[in-house]
Design an enzyme around this catalytic site. Structure first.
Site, PDB file in Angstrom:
ATOM      1  CB  SER A  71      19.634  63.414  16.491  1.00  0.00           C
ATOM      2  OG  SER A  71      20.896  63.377  16.669  1.00  0.00           O
ATOM      3  CB  ALA A 127      31.882  62.009  28.007  1.00  0.00           C
ATOM      4  CG  LEU A 129      32.180  66.314  28.545  1.00  0.00           C
ATOM      5  CD1 LEU A 129      33.131  66.394  27.140  1.00  0.00           C
ATOM      6  CD2 LEU A 129      33.068  66.759  29.636  1.00  0.00           C
ATOM      7  CB  SER A 131      25.752  65.065  25.280  1.00  0.00           C
ATOM      8  OG  SER A 131      25.040  63.963  25.967  1.00  0.00           O
ATOM      9  CB  SER A 132      21.047  65.443  28.360  1.00  0.00           C
ATOM     10  OG  SER A 132      21.546  65.809  29.660  1.00  0.00           O
ATOM     11  CG  ASP A 176      25.124  69.875  34.161  1.00  0.00           C
ATOM     12  OD1 ASP A 176      26.044  70.098  34.952  1.00  0.00           O
ATOM     13  OD2 ASP A 176      24.567  68.511  34.204  1.00  0.00           O
ATOM     14  CE1 TYR A 228      24.241  63.560  42.085  1.00  0.00           C
ATOM     15  CE2 TYR A 228      21.705  63.193  42.465  1.00  0.00           C
ATOM     16  CZ  TYR A 228      22.807  63.782  42.109  1.00  0.00           C
ATOM     17  OH  TYR A 228      22.170  65.111  42.014  1.00  0.00           O
TER      18      TYR A 228
HETATM   19  P1  ADP Z   1      25.314  63.528  29.785  1.00  0.00           P
HETATM   20  O1  ADP Z   1      24.643  64.673  29.835  1.00  0.00           O
HETATM   21  O2  ADP Z   1      26.342  63.332  30.782  1.00  0.00           O
HETATM   22  O3  ADP Z   1      26.230  63.284  28.350  1.00  0.00           O
HETATM   23  P2  ADP Z   1      23.059  62.056  29.729  1.00  0.00           P
HETATM   24  O4  ADP Z   1      22.760  60.387  29.881  1.00  0.00           O
HETATM   25  O5  ADP Z   1      22.424  63.071  30.758  1.00  0.00           O
HETATM   26  O6  ADP Z   1      24.474  62.368  29.541  1.00  0.00           O
HETATM   27  O7  ADP Z   1      22.713  62.299  28.246  1.00  0.00           O
HETATM   28  C1  ADP Z   1      22.813  61.459  27.238  1.00  0.00           C
HETATM   29  C2  ADP Z   1      21.495  61.269  26.350  1.00  0.00           C
HETATM   30  O8  ADP Z   1      21.483  62.534  25.605  1.00  0.00           O
HETATM   31  C3  ADP Z   1      21.654  60.448  25.263  1.00  0.00           C
HETATM   32  O9  ADP Z   1      21.309  59.064  25.730  1.00  0.00           O
HETATM   33  C4  ADP Z   1      20.917  60.738  24.177  1.00  0.00           C
HETATM   34  O10 ADP Z   1      19.548  60.331  24.448  1.00  0.00           O
HETATM   35  C5  ADP Z   1      21.001  62.326  24.186  1.00  0.00           C
HETATM   36  N1  ADP Z   1      21.881  62.845  23.262  1.00  0.00           N
HETATM   37  C6  ADP Z   1      23.088  63.401  23.548  1.00  0.00           C
HETATM   38  N2  ADP Z   1      23.575  63.831  22.344  1.00  0.00           N
HETATM   39  C7  ADP Z   1      22.886  63.582  21.331  1.00  0.00           C
HETATM   40  C8  ADP Z   1      22.710  63.646  19.937  1.00  0.00           C
HETATM   41  N3  ADP Z   1      23.649  64.178  19.274  1.00  0.00           N
HETATM   42  N4  ADP Z   1      21.740  62.905  19.119  1.00  0.00           N
HETATM   43  C9  ADP Z   1      20.795  62.299  19.867  1.00  0.00           C
HETATM   44  N5  ADP Z   1      20.615  62.175  21.262  1.00  0.00           N
HETATM   45  C10 ADP Z   1      21.496  62.911  21.932  1.00  0.00           C
HETATM   46 MG    MG Z   2      22.852  64.713  31.189  1.00  0.00          MG
END
Ligand code: ADP
Ligand code: MG
Length: 386
Positions: A71, A127, A129, A131-132, A176, A228
């Site tokens: 990443s 946040a 949003l 990201s996972s 999501d 939750y």
């Molecule tokens: P959300 O999905 O709400 O943002 P989560 O805790 O489900 O929060 O997911 C966040 C996790 O996703 C981070 O801890 C990391 O493991 C992974 N992640 C998200 N974006 C990146 C990135 N750009 N590079 C590496 N890992 C990432």
């Molecule tokens: Mg997530």
């Protein structure tokens, strides 16, 4: 690498890292839930949209079963794994997301070759949003295509849910990834969580002179997981007492009778879910009939219901919402699971700066960490870039 990496920069970085060009580049967006909170696991309605912040993955198939993952975020090195040894709970950190979807596809009998992968995402982490899911959806879209598996969106949604629930161990639903995989520019995704029926609803805030501001409070309160779980338990109890499979099957008109059957707390939880489902339907109607300018009161009512009945807001979210409203937003609500994360504020373009400034000042005066405030627009779902 900056978060505005274009495809050619990502491809060049892939080449530097792994020695030759990727087979392709895919992207999938994060999402914002416009309305419909804690309705998903009650088989109800949600109305998220895919946002203009995305995870991009460059990927090349290998001729063994090894996986190498890098990443551009966070200074992690290359992570290596073997697809042959995958099982729930294996893998660490962010590698669990790409490995999880590979595992979920393998579980469906799809032969997944080893691959090298470079991830670059500008979806903010944690946040609210998703990201996972942006990572998972970008990777599963790539793997579905390069293996020729040809799974449809509904199957990809379920495979992604298995990756999160079973492989990663996060108790998430289908909202999501449905938004990330099925979203479209200028539209929100009206999703029935009972049968995955999707309708794209026009949501073009810009054309109505509005912007959708996300106010990331940057807090995640420690009772979020327990909160939750206990809300889910209350909903299950409510459904059981009312004799329905899920609260989705309780209409507004049944709330009065429910009052005599449920304890005070369970009644409040049920009332949130039942009224929230109705607000989603009203929002869909309002968007179709008159557009985004007519949904402000529904966003406000959703927040009040989460604050007072579902009790999942927190001081940071309440101040964000109240300050945005007092400074010109036409509607605002917390979004996501609650106990922290982000609020959204639908704001006339001309009031954007005033809302931003006022929220920053209000947070500072309350002694809170400075929030992160940015705009999002409804954007395309997962796709291949190159
Ligand atoms: P959300 O999905 O709400 O943002 P989560 O805790 O489900 O929060 O997911 C966040 C996790 O996703 C981070 O801890 C990391 O493991 C992974 N992640 C998200 N974006 C990146 C990135 N750009 N590079 C590496 N890992 C990432
Ligand atoms: Mg997530």
């Amino acid at each position: 690498m900056s978060t505005t990496t274009d495809t050619s920069a990502l491809t060049a970085r892939f080449r530097e890292t792994f020695g030759s060009a990727p087979d392709g580049v895919w992207q999938a967006p994060g999402r914002v839930n416009l309305i419909g909170e804690h309705t998903d696991y009650n088989e109800g309605f949600v109305l998220p949209f895919a946002i203009d912040k995305t995870a991009k993955v460059a990927l090349r198939v290998r001729d063994d079963s090894n996986v190498r993952l890098l990443s551009t975020f966070g200074g992690h090195g290359v992570v290596e794994a073997d697809l042959a040894g995958l099982e729930p709970g294996s893998g660490e950190g962010w590698a669990r997301y790409p490995l999880g979807v590979a595992w979920a596809l393998q579980e469906q009998g799809i032969d997944i070759p080893g691959f090298d992968l470079l991830l670059d995402s500008d979806v903010p982490l944690g946040a609210g949003l998703s990201s996972s899911h942006a990572i998972e959806c970008a990777v599963i879209t790539a793997l579905n295509e390069i293996t020729g598996a040809g799974l449809g969106a509904e199957q990809l949604v379920i495979a992604t849910q298995r990756a999160e629930n079973v492989f990663v161990g996060a108790p998430t639903g289908i909202m999501d990834q449905s938004a990330s995989l099925r979203g479209a520019k200028g539209h929100a995704v009206f999703l029935d969580c009972q049968d995955q029926h999707v309708e794209l609803v026009p949501f073009d805030a810009e054309a109505s002179g509005l912007v959708l501001l996300v106010i990331d409070t940057k807090v995640s309160h420690s009772h979020a997981d327990g909160g939750y779980a206990s809300r889910r338990a209350s909903c299950e109890l409510g459904a059981e007492v009312l004799g329905v499979r899920a609260l989705r099957d309780v209409g507004l008109e049944a709330l009065e009778d429910a009052a005599g059957l449920l304890d005070e707390i369970t009644l409040k939880r049920v009332r949130h879910v039942v009224t929230e489902n109705d607000r989603v339907l009203q929002t869909v109607e309002a968007l179709a009939a008159t557009g985004p300018a007519s949904i402000g009161a529904l966003l406000d009512a959703s927040h009040v219901s989460m604050r007072d009945d579902f009790e999942i807001s927190c001081p940071e979210l309440d101040i964000a919402v109240d300050t945005a409203r007092a400074n010109g937003a036409i509607g605002a609500r917390m979004t996501g699971g609650g106990f922290g994360g982000s609020a959204i504020a639908l704001t006339p373009v001309g009031k954007e700066q005033q809302v931003r400034d006022a929220v920053v000042v209000a947070f500072s005066e309350a002694g809170f960490m400075a929030p992160d405030i940015f705009t999002v627009t409804p954007a395309a779902g997962a796709l291949r870039l190159a």
